[in-house]
Design a protein around this motif. Sequence first.
Motif, PDB file in Angstrom:
ATOM      1  N   PHE A   5       0.868  -1.170   0.000  1.00 45.24           N
ATOM      2  CA  PHE A   5       0.000   0.000   0.000  1.00 45.24           C
ATOM      3  C   PHE A   5       0.907   1.224   0.000  1.00 45.24           C
ATOM      4  O   PHE A   5       2.100   1.107   0.264  1.00 45.24           O
ATOM      5  CB  PHE A   5      -0.885   0.030   1.260  1.00 45.24           C
ATOM      6  N   THR A   6       0.339   2.400  -0.261  1.00 48.13           N
ATOM      7  CA  THR A   6       1.095   3.648  -0.132  1.00 48.13           C
ATOM      8  C   THR A   6       0.298   4.643   0.701  1.00 48.13           C
ATOM      9  O   THR A   6      -0.929   4.564   0.796  1.00 48.13           O
ATOM     10  CB  THR A   6       1.424   4.278  -1.510  1.00 48.13           C
ATOM     11  N   HIS A   7       1.031   5.576   1.285  1.00 46.93           N
ATOM     12  CA  HIS A   7       0.417   6.643   2.077  1.00 46.93           C
ATOM     13  C   HIS A   7       1.508   7.674   2.373  1.00 46.93           C
ATOM     14  O   HIS A   7       2.665   7.491   2.006  1.00 46.93           O
ATOM     15  CB  HIS A   7      -0.147   6.076   3.372  1.00 46.93           C
ATOM     16  N   ARG A   8       1.103   8.734   3.072  1.00 44.36           N
ATOM     17  CA  ARG A   8       2.063   9.749   3.501  1.00 44.36           C
ATOM     18  C   ARG A   8       2.331   9.549   4.986  1.00 44.36           C
ATOM     19  O   ARG A   8       1.512   8.993   5.714  1.00 44.36           O
ATOM     20  CB  ARG A   8       1.552  11.151   3.193  1.00 44.36           C
ATOM     21  N   TYR A   9       3.500   9.999   5.421  1.00 45.10           N
ATOM     22  CA  TYR A   9       3.885   9.840   6.828  1.00 45.10           C
ATOM     23  C   TYR A   9       2.809  10.370   7.775  1.00 45.10           C
ATOM     24  O   TYR A   9       2.495   9.744   8.774  1.00 45.10           O
ATOM     25  CB  TYR A   9       5.192  10.582   7.124  1.00 45.10           C
ATOM     26  N   GLN A  10       2.258  11.542   7.445  1.00 42.90           N
ATOM     27  CA  GLN A  10       1.328  12.207   8.355  1.00 42.90           C
ATOM     28  C   GLN A  10      -0.004  11.482   8.496  1.00 42.90           C
ATOM     29  O   GLN A  10      -0.714  11.692   9.463  1.00 42.90           O
ATOM     30  CB  GLN A  10       1.065  13.654   7.909  1.00 42.90           C
ATOM     31  N   GLY A  11      -0.375  10.641   7.562  1.00 45.15           N
ATOM     32  CA  GLY A  11      -1.668   9.981   7.615  1.00 45.15           C
ATOM     33  C   GLY A  11      -1.623   8.537   8.069  1.00 45.15           C
ATOM     34  O   GLY A  11      -2.660   7.935   8.325  1.00 45.15           O
ATOM     35  N   PHE A  93       6.311  11.903   1.772  1.00 46.22           N
ATOM     36  CA  PHE A  93       5.828  13.138   2.378  1.00 46.22           C
ATOM     37  C   PHE A  93       4.615  13.779   1.702  1.00 46.22           C
ATOM     38  O   PHE A  93       3.843  14.463   2.350  1.00 46.22           O
ATOM     39  CB  PHE A  93       6.953  14.187   2.391  1.00 46.22           C
ATOM     40  N   GLU A  94       4.455  13.608   0.405  1.00 40.53           N
ATOM     41  CA  GLU A  94       3.488  14.402  -0.354  1.00 40.53           C
ATOM     42  C   GLU A  94       2.034  14.114   0.004  1.00 40.53           C
ATOM     43  O   GLU A  94       1.645  12.973   0.182  1.00 40.53           O
ATOM     44  CB  GLU A  94       3.684  14.198  -1.861  1.00 40.53           C
ATOM     45  N   ASP A  95       1.254  15.190   0.045  1.00 41.41           N
ATOM     46  CA  ASP A  95      -0.186  15.109   0.279  1.00 41.41           C
ATOM     47  C   ASP A  95      -0.869  15.072  -1.085  1.00 41.41           C
ATOM     48  O   ASP A  95      -1.067  16.113  -1.720  1.00 41.41           O
ATOM     49  CB  ASP A  95      -0.658  16.313   1.091  1.00 41.41           C
ATOM     50  N   GLU A 122      -3.499   3.265  -2.648  1.00 43.03           N
ATOM     51  CA  GLU A 122      -3.203   4.421  -1.792  1.00 43.03           C
ATOM     52  C   GLU A 122      -4.213   4.422  -0.651  1.00 43.03           C
ATOM     53  O   GLU A 122      -5.415   4.308  -0.880  1.00 43.03           O
ATOM     54  CB  GLU A 122      -3.296   5.717  -2.596  1.00 43.03           C
ATOM     55  N   LEU A 123      -3.734   4.555   0.573  1.00 43.61           N
ATOM     56  CA  LEU A 123      -4.606   4.531   1.739  1.00 43.61           C
ATOM     57  C   LEU A 123      -5.137   5.910   2.119  1.00 43.61           C
ATOM     58  O   LEU A 123      -6.048   6.015   2.915  1.00 43.61           O
ATOM     59  CB  LEU A 123      -3.882   3.899   2.933  1.00 43.61           C
ATOM     60  N   GLY A 124      -4.559   6.945   1.545  1.00 44.94           N
ATOM     61  CA  GLY A 124      -5.024   8.298   1.820  1.00 44.94           C
ATOM     62  C   GLY A 124      -5.860   8.832   0.681  1.00 44.94           C
ATOM     63  O   GLY A 124      -5.990   8.200  -0.375  1.00 44.94           O
TER      64      GLY A 124
END
Length: 136
Positions: A5-11, A93-95, A122-124
């Motif tokens: 999966f992929t996501h950003r650190y903040q989420g 990092f990218e949103d 993508e999980l976000g």
Amino acid sequence: MFELFTHRYQGFQPSMGVPVRITLGAPRWTLPYTLEHQVQEAAPSREYFGTARPVYEKAYLAQLDRRGVNFFASRFQEIAVAAQDLRLVLLCFEDLAQPGQWCHRRMFAAWWQAETGAKVRELGPLGPGYEQGTLL
């Protein structure tokens, strides 16, 4: 077999799986989770980092091709075994909910799907130019 999966650190939330760093640098803030694993070979190179997207994407995909799918599959399997969880979440990092944003995590996802047939979701939230799970 592991699932990517992929996501950003903040989420990222620990309930999503195992966080895996695929960036040149680590976050400079305190994360609410432990970031033990990284696949540095999936991070973009400083040589093309900051270039225009077409140049960046061509160089990044060539970098992935040089390592090959078997290299990455082996690294991901090692992490899944060590973490005792088959769900690996590749983080950067990218949103991507922001219009005009793009990043290498979705380039990796598209490359992985083309090479293996396995989707990398993508999980976000994703903004315009993306569909859930793919890079347009």
